[in-house]
Design an enzyme around this catalytic site. Structure first.
Site, mmCIF file in Angstrom:
data_model
loop_
_atom_site.group_PDB
_atom_site.id
_atom_site.type_symbol
_atom_site.label_atom_id
_atom_site.label_comp_id
_atom_site.label_asym_id
_atom_site.label_seq_id
_atom_site.Cartn_x
_atom_site.Cartn_y
_atom_site.Cartn_z
ATOM 1 N N HIS A 133 -31.254 21.925 55.310
ATOM 2 C CA HIS A 133 -30.394 23.072 55.624
ATOM 3 C C HIS A 133 -30.426 23.445 57.103
ATOM 4 C CE1 HIS A 133 -34.172 25.499 55.024
ATOM 5 N NE2 HIS A 133 -33.629 26.219 55.987
ATOM 6 N N ASP A 163 -34.240 19.185 50.002
ATOM 7 C CA ASP A 163 -34.080 19.891 51.278
ATOM 8 C C ASP A 163 -34.834 19.191 52.413
ATOM 9 O OD1 ASP A 163 -33.047 21.822 52.960
ATOM 10 O OD2 ASP A 163 -34.653 23.263 52.578
ATOM 11 N N SER A 236 -38.305 27.299 59.205
ATOM 12 C CA SER A 236 -37.872 26.241 58.286
ATOM 13 C C SER A 236 -37.964 24.869 58.942
ATOM 14 C CB SER A 236 -36.439 26.491 57.834
ATOM 15 O OG SER A 236 -36.366 27.627 57.018
ATOM 16 N N GLY A 292 -30.970 10.829 30.929
ATOM 17 C CA GLY A 292 -29.809 11.330 30.199
ATOM 18 C C GLY A 292 -30.128 12.309 29.094
#
Length: 498
Positions: A133, A163, A236, A292
């Site tokens: 981000h 991220d 961050s 799945g």
């Protein structure tokens, strides 16, 4: 204490190289103060002596931490630019023509560079780890090194699910961090963060590990390290160090009700990040396993209804047709206890474990089915980069209502409804009276597919199973609601008592 001339020195307490002198007038108070100092001062100084010293760590490893800023081109919004006016004298007959007819036009504009976050160098030739981000949608990325050099960077790859982003600058002989082992971290251990909160470069904060293996909403692939290290916007992507100077995590996000730091910060374990970085470096994309299934968290009530002694595991509530789980023989209501030899303590563990499994691998699953453990083999598929599950909505049936002791008015599914939902049976909730089921969260329009370990095919079967349940016992109904399939538990009591 007194500040006048009549003060008297009551005594001297010495500890290592520190001398404490106390001045007070009252004799009894003097004796009491000296006694307290003699008792408490060794403890106070001993505790102070045991506090960690972070200076060596910062001096040695802080140079590998960088500040990252970005520039993003944005379309003009109401901002118009006039083309340059020709150099024509005002008294020229053409001046008025150009002034009137040269129309303004819109042009893209660049936002000013702004401090977005932090990062750290993982190789001497310029590879840098940060958060996805931090560099998302950036047209230009600027990296400022500890020695004040500023270099442009290019994105090697990003992974939104964890991220993580890998970027690179063109430079050599750079300082780099040393990778540690997050598995060896202990709760209560001191850790240090270095980053650029609010643009203040190379800021150092410290705290302790509050918890490990935290699961956060919408974050299925990261077992976060929780700390109380002060993290703010700009931190961050920065490193989280242990006390020997090894990076154990990437500071990623905080939990806050105010937007500022509130003592809850979360870091991505460095082993997760480096695995992602290596895949990005080699192929530019991430390959994850999939089987799945849709799963649900086990609760105490669900465990009781399935005959389990504890609420560990991941409960299967839906299986993708012709997917790996379907081909391997998994069934709705199976509880997955182990995957490839790794315990599945909670449902949040399964996506991470499966995602980290190499597609194409054949692994074993230990599960709980119909009151006993069973082991099956499954070939792991590959998760698409943007997987979307398609669901089905049920239509109202025109069959007569049939009520039961839960206060539910039910009708059996029509052939077309079964085909639409891709099920062999089930009951549509047409109406619901106040009581046990409504309090548990059952709604009109829900489709009941299962009762504990049984598939439901008729109202008669459902009522027969329901009437056998003793008051005070828990049951679990498998419910389809729109695109979601989930178990809802409730304790059976007489509606008339409510």
């Amino acid at each position: 204490m007194y500040s006048g001339k009549k003060q008297a020195e009551v005594g001297v307490v010495k500890y290592p190289s520190i001398t404490i002198k106390v001045y007070i007038k009252d004799r009894k108070m003097r004796k009491l103060i000296v006694l307290l100092l003699l008792i408490t001062s060794p403890t106070i100084f001993a505790q102070a002596k045991e506090l960690p010293d972070f200076t060596g760590l910062v001096e040695k490893h802080g140079a590998a931490v960088v500040n990252i800023s970005t520039v993003q081109t944005q379309p003009a919004t109401g901002h118009q630019v006039l083309p340059e006016m020709p150099n024509i004298p005002e008294d020229s007959p053409f001046y008025e023509f150009f002034r009137r007819h040269m129309q303004p036009f819109s042009a893209p504009r660049k936002s000013e560079p702004r401090s977005m976050g932090s990062g750290f160098i993982i190789s001497t030739d310029g590879y840098i780890l940060t958060n996805a981000h931090v560099v998302e949608n950036a047209d230009e990325i600027n990296v400022k090194l500890n020695d004040k050099r500023e270099l442009s960077a290019k994105v090697i790859g990003t992974d939104r699910k964890t991220d993580i982003a890998l970027i690179k600058i063109e430079a050599n002989n750079l300082p780099k961090v040393t990778q540690g082992n997050p598995e060896k971290l202990k709760v209560g251990e001191w850790v240090v963060a270095i980053g650029s909160p609010f643009g203040f470069e190379n800021s150092v904060t410290a705290g302790i590990v509050s918890a490990k293996g935290r699961s956060l909403a919408q974050e299925n692939y990261v077992p976060f390290i929780q700390t109380d290290v002060a993290i703010n916007p700009g931190n961050s992507g920065g490193p989280l160090f242990n006390m020997v100077g090894e990076v154990v995590g990437i500071n990623s996000q905080i939990y806050s009700r105010t937007g500022g730091f509130m003592g809850l910060s979360f870091a991505i374990p460095i082993n997760v990040a480096t695995d992602i970085a290596e895949q990005l470096k080699v192929s530019g994309k991430i390959s994850r396993g999939r089987i799945g299934v849709m799963i649900q968290e086990m609760t105490k009530e669900l465990a009781e209804s399935f005959g389990l002694s504890d609420n560990k595991g991941a409960l299967v509530v839906s299986i993708q047709k012709d997917g790996p789980a379907d081909k391997a023989g998994l069934a709705v209501r199976d509880v997955i206890l182990e995957f490839d030899g790794e315990d599945v303590a909670t449902s949040a563990d399964l996506p991470r474990i499966v995602g980290n499994t190499k597609p194409g691998s054949e692994v074993s699953i230990q599960l709980w089915r119909n009151g006993s453990k069973k082991k099956i083999m499954i070939k792991v598929g590959e998760l698409p980069s943007d997987e979307r599950e398609e669901g089905h909505k049920s239509k109202q049936s025109k069959q007569p209502d049939t009520s039961n002791r839960l206060g539910l008015a039910l009708s059996e599914l029509t052939t077309s409804q079964k085909k639409q939902l891709d099920v062999k049976g089930g009951l549509l909730v047409k109406d619901i009276q106040p009581g046990i089921a409504s309090q548990a969260g059952i709604r009109s329009g829900d489709v009941i597919l299962g009762f504990n370990n049984k598939d439901i095919k008729s109202i008669k079967q459902f009522n027969r199973l329901l009437n056998k349940v003793k008051t005070g016992r828990n049951i679990a109904l498998l419910i389809r609601r729109g695109d979601i399939t989930t178990f809802i538990t409730m304790k059976i009591e007489d509606n008339k008592k409510k």
